[in-house]
Enzyme design. Structure first.
Site, PDB file in Angstrom:
ATOM      1  N   ASN A  11      20.960   2.901 -27.165  1.00  0.00           N
ATOM      2  CA  ASN A  11      20.400   1.645 -27.671  1.00  0.00           C
ATOM      3  C   ASN A  11      19.122   1.955 -28.466  1.00  0.00           C
ATOM      4  O   ASN A  11      18.185   2.543 -27.921  1.00  0.00           O
ATOM      5  CB  ASN A  11      20.113   0.725 -26.473  1.00  0.00           C
ATOM      6  CG  ASN A  11      19.520  -0.604 -26.883  1.00  0.00           C
ATOM      7  OD1 ASN A  11      18.644  -0.652 -27.737  1.00  0.00           O
ATOM      8  ND2 ASN A  11      19.981  -1.676 -26.284  1.00  0.00           N
ATOM      9  N   HIS A  14      14.357  -0.213 -29.570  1.00  0.00           N
ATOM     10  CA  HIS A  14      12.903  -0.019 -29.513  1.00  0.00           C
ATOM     11  C   HIS A  14      12.368   0.906 -30.609  1.00  0.00           C
ATOM     12  O   HIS A  14      11.158   1.004 -30.781  1.00  0.00           O
ATOM     13  CB  HIS A  14      12.478   0.375 -28.097  1.00  0.00           C
ATOM     14  CG  HIS A  14      12.795  -0.749 -27.152  1.00  0.00           C
ATOM     15  ND1 HIS A  14      12.284  -2.021 -27.342  1.00  0.00           N
ATOM     16  CD2 HIS A  14      13.630  -0.825 -26.090  1.00  0.00           C
ATOM     17  CE1 HIS A  14      12.780  -2.824 -26.401  1.00  0.00           C
ATOM     18  NE2 HIS A  14      13.599  -2.126 -25.642  1.00  0.00           N
ATOM     19  N   HIS A  47      20.739  -4.820 -30.054  1.00  0.00           N
ATOM     20  CA  HIS A  47      20.697  -6.220 -29.610  1.00  0.00           C
ATOM     21  C   HIS A  47      20.010  -7.052 -30.689  1.00  0.00           C
ATOM     22  O   HIS A  47      18.828  -6.856 -30.959  1.00  0.00           O
ATOM     23  CB  HIS A  47      19.903  -6.266 -28.294  1.00  0.00           C
ATOM     24  CG  HIS A  47      19.850  -7.615 -27.647  1.00  0.00           C
ATOM     25  ND1 HIS A  47      19.278  -7.809 -26.418  1.00  0.00           N
ATOM     26  CD2 HIS A  47      20.294  -8.829 -28.045  1.00  0.00           C
ATOM     27  CE1 HIS A  47      19.371  -9.082 -26.092  1.00  0.00           C
ATOM     28  NE2 HIS A  47      19.971  -9.734 -27.058  1.00  0.00           N
ATOM     29  N   ARG A  49      18.367 -10.128 -31.264  1.00  0.00           N
ATOM     30  CA  ARG A  49      17.821 -11.224 -30.458  1.00  0.00           C
ATOM     31  C   ARG A  49      17.606 -12.443 -31.332  1.00  0.00           C
ATOM     32  O   ARG A  49      17.410 -12.336 -32.544  1.00  0.00           O
ATOM     33  CB  ARG A  49      16.511 -10.806 -29.809  1.00  0.00           C
ATOM     34  CG  ARG A  49      16.712  -9.662 -28.817  1.00  0.00           C
ATOM     35  CD  ARG A  49      15.499  -9.478 -27.961  1.00  0.00           C
ATOM     36  NE  ARG A  49      15.356 -10.540 -27.014  1.00  0.00           N
ATOM     37  CZ  ARG A  49      15.473 -10.409 -25.695  1.00  0.00           C
ATOM     38  NH1 ARG A  49      15.725  -9.245 -25.156  1.00  0.00           N
ATOM     39  NH2 ARG A  49      15.323 -11.451 -24.911  1.00  0.00           N
ATOM     40  N   ARG A  53      13.084 -10.022 -32.596  1.00  0.00           N
ATOM     41  CA  ARG A  53      11.856  -9.285 -32.265  1.00  0.00           C
ATOM     42  C   ARG A  53      11.969  -7.779 -32.505  1.00  0.00           C
ATOM     43  O   ARG A  53      10.972  -7.119 -32.691  1.00  0.00           O
ATOM     44  CB  ARG A  53      11.431  -9.562 -30.817  1.00  0.00           C
ATOM     45  CG  ARG A  53      12.236  -8.849 -29.785  1.00  0.00           C
ATOM     46  CD  ARG A  53      11.688  -9.119 -28.406  1.00  0.00           C
ATOM     47  NE  ARG A  53      11.908 -10.516 -28.023  1.00  0.00           N
ATOM     48  CZ  ARG A  53      11.996 -10.928 -26.769  1.00  0.00           C
ATOM     49  NH1 ARG A  53      11.834 -10.083 -25.790  1.00  0.00           N
ATOM     50  NH2 ARG A  53      12.233 -12.189 -26.490  1.00  0.00           N
ATOM     51  N   GLU A  74      24.948  -6.291 -29.083  1.00  0.00           N
ATOM     52  CA  GLU A  74      24.579  -7.159 -27.957  1.00  0.00           C
ATOM     53  C   GLU A  74      24.038  -8.462 -28.516  1.00  0.00           C
ATOM     54  O   GLU A  74      23.205  -8.454 -29.428  1.00  0.00           O
ATOM     55  CB  GLU A  74      23.496  -6.508 -27.101  1.00  0.00           C
ATOM     56  CG  GLU A  74      23.972  -5.270 -26.383  1.00  0.00           C
ATOM     57  CD  GLU A  74      22.867  -4.609 -25.589  1.00  0.00           C
ATOM     58  OE1 GLU A  74      23.179  -3.692 -24.829  1.00  0.00           O
ATOM     59  OE2 GLU A  74      21.687  -4.996 -25.741  1.00  0.00           O
ATOM     60  N   THR A 105      19.266 -14.575 -11.109  1.00  0.00           N
ATOM     61  CA  THR A 105      17.930 -14.100 -10.726  1.00  0.00           C
ATOM     62  C   THR A 105      17.759 -12.618 -11.051  1.00  0.00           C
ATOM     63  O   THR A 105      16.668 -12.144 -11.306  1.00  0.00           O
ATOM     64  CB  THR A 105      17.694 -14.298  -9.216  1.00  0.00           C
ATOM     65  OG1 THR A 105      18.855 -13.853  -8.542  1.00  0.00           O
ATOM     66  CG2 THR A 105      17.391 -15.735  -8.878  1.00  0.00           C
ATOM     67  N   GLU A 155      29.845  -5.063 -18.100  1.00  0.00           N
ATOM     68  CA  GLU A 155      28.766  -4.080 -18.006  1.00  0.00           C
ATOM     69  C   GLU A 155      27.887  -4.507 -16.835  1.00  0.00           C
ATOM     70  O   GLU A 155      27.358  -5.627 -16.827  1.00  0.00           O
ATOM     71  CB  GLU A 155      27.949  -4.029 -19.299  1.00  0.00           C
ATOM     72  CG  GLU A 155      26.787  -3.047 -19.165  1.00  0.00           C
ATOM     73  CD  GLU A 155      26.185  -2.609 -20.499  1.00  0.00           C
ATOM     74  OE1 GLU A 155      26.919  -2.559 -21.503  1.00  0.00           O
ATOM     75  OE2 GLU A 155      24.984  -2.303 -20.505  1.00  0.00           O
ATOM     76  N   HIS A 198      20.783  -0.715 -18.106  1.00  0.00           N
ATOM     77  CA  HIS A 198      19.471  -1.343 -17.971  1.00  0.00           C
ATOM     78  C   HIS A 198      18.569  -0.544 -17.030  1.00  0.00           C
ATOM     79  O   HIS A 198      18.856  -0.404 -15.848  1.00  0.00           O
ATOM     80  CB  HIS A 198      19.509  -2.800 -17.493  1.00  0.00           C
ATOM     81  CG  HIS A 198      18.226  -3.506 -17.846  1.00  0.00           C
ATOM     82  ND1 HIS A 198      18.051  -4.181 -19.033  1.00  0.00           N
ATOM     83  CD2 HIS A 198      17.047  -3.574 -17.203  1.00  0.00           C
ATOM     84  CE1 HIS A 198      16.817  -4.641 -19.091  1.00  0.00           C
ATOM     85  NE2 HIS A 198      16.181  -4.287 -17.996  1.00  0.00           N
TER      86      HIS A 198
HETATM   87  N1  PXP Z   1      22.805  -2.818 -21.569  1.00  0.00           N
HETATM   88  C1  PXP Z   1      22.488  -4.077 -21.942  1.00  0.00           C
HETATM   89  C2  PXP Z   1      23.548  -5.122 -21.897  1.00  0.00           C
HETATM   90  C3  PXP Z   1      21.188  -4.378 -22.409  1.00  0.00           C
HETATM   91  O1  PXP Z   1      20.897  -5.633 -22.781  1.00  0.00           O
HETATM   92  C4  PXP Z   1      20.251  -3.337 -22.504  1.00  0.00           C
HETATM   93  C5  PXP Z   1      18.887  -3.583 -23.076  1.00  0.00           C
HETATM   94  O2  PXP Z   1      18.200  -4.498 -22.432  1.00  0.00           O
HETATM   95  C6  PXP Z   1      20.613  -2.066 -22.086  1.00  0.00           C
HETATM   96  C7  PXP Z   1      21.903  -1.828 -21.623  1.00  0.00           C
HETATM   97  C8  PXP Z   1      19.663  -0.897 -22.160  1.00  0.00           C
HETATM   98  O3  PXP Z   1      18.621  -1.069 -21.265  1.00  0.00           O
HETATM   99  P1  PXP Z   1      17.387  -0.073 -21.348  1.00  0.00           P
HETATM  100  O4  PXP Z   1      16.740  -0.288 -22.674  1.00  0.00           O
HETATM  101  O5  PXP Z   1      16.541  -0.496 -20.200  1.00  0.00           O
HETATM  102  O6  PXP Z   1      17.921   1.312 -21.207  1.00  0.00           O
END
Ligand code: PXP
Length: 252
Positions: A11, A14, A47, A49, A53, A74, A105, A155, A198
């Site tokens: 991903n 960032h 993703h 958004r 952002r 995403e 939650t 997922e 995540h």
């Molecule tokens: N999987 C999904 C569905 C996500 O939305 C994200 C990012 O929030 C990730 C994986 C990757 O998470 P991370 O950036 O914490 O590795």
């Protein structure tokens, strides 16, 4: 049991976060995606958004056009996002929650309460030949709702488990890991393809790789953070190794 190969989706959100902090073009998420693929990523996840952002619409377009591996898009289940996805036609779409009312939650998509609202999105993406996954918490109810929606992939949200490890609550962490383990068995028994993501780092990725039903991990924040110190190619290669070691240990 021989476990199926485990894919790494990197991903790159960032990288765009850093770019947007200053504006302009650098660092370019597409360059990061290409580097991650050269280093062993099996796909790229991004993703879009609603507030844009990090990733922007034209990042998604450029990624789809230029990368040599599948793009996992995403998005929240909104009409606007659906239009973008149908235009870009990524390999896969993962439906994720953005508003508080859409999530449980633990942060997963509330597929139980949101079932009727989600159904037309799953259906339209499916008809466009896009592989749909639902980002859910590892619970029996969520799996049943996801299966009834006809999405081929779930997922599992690993955030609660990773957070418990981070704060040193190892009893809770074990309980959370067992939930993920049980959920993957239940989901695969229902014919659902299992992904996870995540908050994963080298150690948690190694451990979750030991669960045979999981065939894909999506990892971003940790890899981009490590890249500051060792470079993205190195963080991706080390992650790939950790996942392969975790998988191999499970097969023994
Ligand atoms: N999987 C999904 C569905 C996500 O939305 C994200 C990012 O929030 C990730 C994986 C990757 O998470 P991370 O950036 O914490 O590795």
């Amino acid at each position: 049991m021989t476990a199926a190969p485990l894919r790494l989706g990197v991903n790159i959100d960032h990288v765009a976060t850093v770019r947007n902090a200053r504006g302009g073009q650098r660092p370019d998420p597409l360059r990061a995606a290409q580097l991650a693929i050269e280093a062993g990523a099996d796909g790229i996840t991004a993703h879009l958004r609603e507030d844009r952002r990090h990733i922007h619409d034209d990042d998604m377009t450029r990624l789809k056009e230029a990368i040599s591996k599948p793009l996992n898009f995403e998005m929240a289940a909104t009409e606007q996002m659906l239009d973008v996805a149908l235009k870009i036609r990524p390999h896969a779409v993962c439906l994720v929650p953005e508003k508080r009312t859409e999530r449980t939650t633990e942060g997963g998509l509330d597929v139980v309460a949101g079932r009727d609202r989600l159904a037309p999105f799953v259906d339209q993406l499916h008809r466009a030949w896009i592989h749909v996954s639902l980002f859910i918490e590892p619970s029996e109810d969520a799996i049943a709702a996801a299966a009834s929606l006809g999405a081929p992939v779930v997922e599992f949200h690993t955030g609660a488990w990773c957070h418990a490890i981070e704060v040193g609550d190892l009893t809770l962490a074990e309980r959370e890991f067992e939930r993920i383990k049980r959920a993957t068995a239940l989901a695969s028994a229902r014919g659902l393809e299992c992904h996870a993501g995540h908050g994963l780092d080298y150690e948690t990725a190694r451990r979750v790789a030991s669960l045979p039903p999981i065939v894909e991990l999506n990892i971003g924040h940790f890899l981009v953070g490590e890249a500051v110190f060792v470079g993205l190619a190195e963080s991706v290669k080390t992650m790939r190794r950790a996942m392969d070691e975790g998988r191999a240990a499970a097969a023994r």
